[in-house]
Motif scaffolding. Structure first.
Motif, short mmCIF file in Angstrom:
data_model
loop_
_atom_site.label_atom_id
_atom_site.label_comp_id
_atom_site.label_asym_id
_atom_site.label_seq_id
_atom_site.Cartn_x
_atom_site.Cartn_y
_atom_site.Cartn_z
N TYR A 76 -7.13 8.93 2.21
CA TYR A 76 -6.49 10.19 1.98
C TYR A 76 -6.27 10.26 0.55
N ASN A 77 -7.04 10.96 -0.32
CA ASN A 77 -6.73 11.35 -1.39
C ASN A 77 -6.81 10.24 -2.45
N TRP A 78 -7.83 9.24 -2.05
CA TRP A 78 -8.11 8.04 -2.67
C TRP A 78 -7.27 6.98 -2.40
N SER A 79 -6.62 7.25 -1.52
CA SER A 79 -5.54 6.03 -1.08
C SER A 79 -5.35 5.93 0.33
N ILE A 80 -4.38 5.21 0.77
CA ILE A 80 -4.05 5.17 2.27
C ILE A 80 -3.13 6.21 2.74
N PRO A 81 -3.29 6.53 3.81
CA PRO A 81 -2.40 7.51 4.43
C PRO A 81 -0.76 7.23 4.20
N GLY A 82 -0.04 8.22 4.17
CA GLY A 82 1.67 7.77 4.20
C GLY A 82 2.01 7.26 5.29
N VAL A 83 1.48 7.49 6.50
CA VAL A 83 1.78 6.92 7.81
C VAL A 83 1.73 5.39 7.69
N LEU A 84 0.74 5.25 7.13
CA LEU A 84 0.24 3.52 6.94
C LEU A 84 1.14 2.96 5.98
N LYS A 85 1.22 3.55 4.89
CA LYS A 85 2.19 2.90 3.60
C LYS A 85 3.63 2.97 4.12
N ASN A 86 4.02 3.92 5.14
CA ASN A 86 5.51 3.79 5.54
C ASN A 86 5.58 2.38 6.41
N ALA A 87 4.70 2.31 7.49
CA ALA A 87 4.68 1.09 8.28
C ALA A 87 4.68 -0.20 7.56
N LEU A 88 3.73 -0.31 6.39
CA LEU A 88 3.80 -1.35 5.58
C LEU A 88 5.34 -1.68 4.67
N ASP A 89 5.74 -0.63 4.22
CA ASP A 89 7.05 -0.70 3.62
C ASP A 89 8.16 -1.17 4.57
N TRP A 90 8.23 -0.66 5.90
CA TRP A 90 9.29 -1.38 6.79
C TRP A 90 8.97 -2.88 6.87
N ALA A 91 7.69 -3.07 7.07
CA ALA A 91 7.30 -4.47 7.45
C ALA A 91 7.67 -5.21 6.08
N ARG A 117 -12.02 3.26 -1.96
CA ARG A 117 -10.88 3.44 -2.70
C ARG A 117 -9.52 3.44 -2.20
N ALA A 118 -9.51 3.54 -0.72
CA ALA A 118 -8.25 3.49 0.17
C ALA A 118 -8.14 1.67 0.10
N GLN A 119 -8.99 1.07 0.47
CA GLN A 119 -9.33 -0.36 0.69
C GLN A 119 -8.57 -1.13 -0.66
N LEU A 120 -9.18 -0.45 -1.75
CA LEU A 120 -8.49 -1.23 -2.83
C LEU A 120 -7.18 -1.18 -2.96
N HIS A 121 -6.61 -0.08 -2.69
CA HIS A 121 -4.97 0.13 -2.80
C HIS A 121 -4.51 -0.66 -1.77
N LEU A 122 -5.00 -0.62 -0.56
CA LEU A 122 -4.52 -1.54 0.71
C LEU A 122 -4.29 -3.07 0.15
N ARG A 123 -5.54 -3.33 -0.25
CA ARG A 123 -5.61 -4.68 -0.82
C ARG A 123 -4.26 -5.08 -1.98
N GLU A 124 -4.02 -4.14 -2.82
CA GLU A 124 -3.41 -4.27 -3.75
C GLU A 124 -1.62 -4.28 -2.90
N ILE A 125 -1.45 -3.70 -2.22
CA ILE A 125 -0.38 -3.49 -1.31
C ILE A 125 -0.22 -4.72 -0.68
N LEU A 126 -1.29 -5.21 0.17
CA LEU A 126 -1.25 -6.58 0.80
C LEU A 126 -0.97 -7.93 -0.11
N THR A 127 -1.37 -7.55 -1.38
CA THR A 127 -1.19 -8.82 -2.38
C THR A 127 0.60 -8.63 -2.50
N ALA A 128 1.09 -7.75 -2.76
CA ALA A 128 2.75 -7.36 -3.00
C ALA A 128 3.52 -7.90 -1.55
N LEU A 129 2.68 -7.78 -0.40
CA LEU A 129 3.40 -8.35 0.86
C LEU A 129 3.07 -9.79 0.94
#
Ligand SMILES: Cc1cc2nc3c(=O)[nH]c(=O)nc-3n(C[C@H](O)[C@H](O)[C@H](O)COP(=O)(O)O)c2cc1C
Length: 180
Positions: A76-91, A117-129
């Motif tokens: 979504y707009n070169w990134s991951i959808p908000g619903v997914l980011k929301n779930a990852l933030d809780w976790a 592009r979404a997966q590159l962002h997702l991988r950055e987030i997963l690195t933070a996690l």
């Protein structure tokens, strides 16, 4: 092996959900894949993170109990959808259930770039996690032109080349879990 699939799209005819269901059936002899319900998660609220709503508790427990997690994301707009980011933030807070967890990011789109592009962002987030990701080199599951690869009547992935690629990458994921 117990696997949780998190699908970053909550629409009825989601291609990413189709892929999750295809894998659930195709790999049932080796993987017990449960699909998480992220639709019922409320918006992340730091005031509630120490005693979160039941749906959040269950979601986090599901991840904590799993041997590995597959995340299937649309772009979504070169990134991951908000619903997914929301779930990852809780976790990511209090009990940090992704630390050391084997995770396989993948994604499906009708477009040509396969959610890169979404997966590159997702991988950055997963690195933070602090998740233990399937290494990207050679293992990126980027399924573009999905209308040519899925049977949209049955919701099944039917493209043999893609299925063969996925079969080999699932083995990489299983090896990662065994080494975790
Ligand atoms: C809000 C929104 C933004 C989108 N942005 C992109 C984008 O940046 N890149 C892309 O390739 N597709 C984009 N798309 C198309 C989606 O990737 C496509 O609808 C995909 O099928 C969604 O996944 P799903 O079938 O699992 O719901 C966008 C769709 C929506 C609804």
């Amino acid at each position: 092996m117990k696997i949780v699939a998190i699908v970053g799209s909550i629409r009825e005819e989601s291609l990413n959900m189709y892929l999750a269901k295809t894998m659930q059936e195709r790999y049932q002899d080796k993987l017990d894949i449960e699909i998480a319900d992220i639709r019922s998660l409320p918006h992340y609220d730091q005031d509630e993170e120490n005693n979160p709503p039941q749906a959040v508790k269950e979601f986090k427990q599901q991840i904590a109990n799993a041997d590995g997690v597959i995340i299937l994301t649309p772009e979504y707009n070169w990134s991951i959808p908000g619903v997914l980011k929301n779930a990852l933030d809780w976790a990511s807070r209090v009990e940090k259930v992704f630390i050391g967890k084997p995770v396989f990011p993948m994604g499906v789109t009708m477009g040509t770039l396969g959610t890169i592009r979404a997966q590159l962002h997702l991988r950055e987030i997963l690195t933070a996690l602090q998740a233990k990701q399937v290494p990207p080199a050679g293992n990126e599951v980027l399924i573009g032109l999905a209308n040519q690869k899925f049977d949209l009547q049955t919701g099944k992935l039917v493209d043999e080349t893609t299925l063969g690629f996925l079969d080999s990458k699932i083995e990489v994921f299983i090896d990662l879990i065994k080494s975790a």
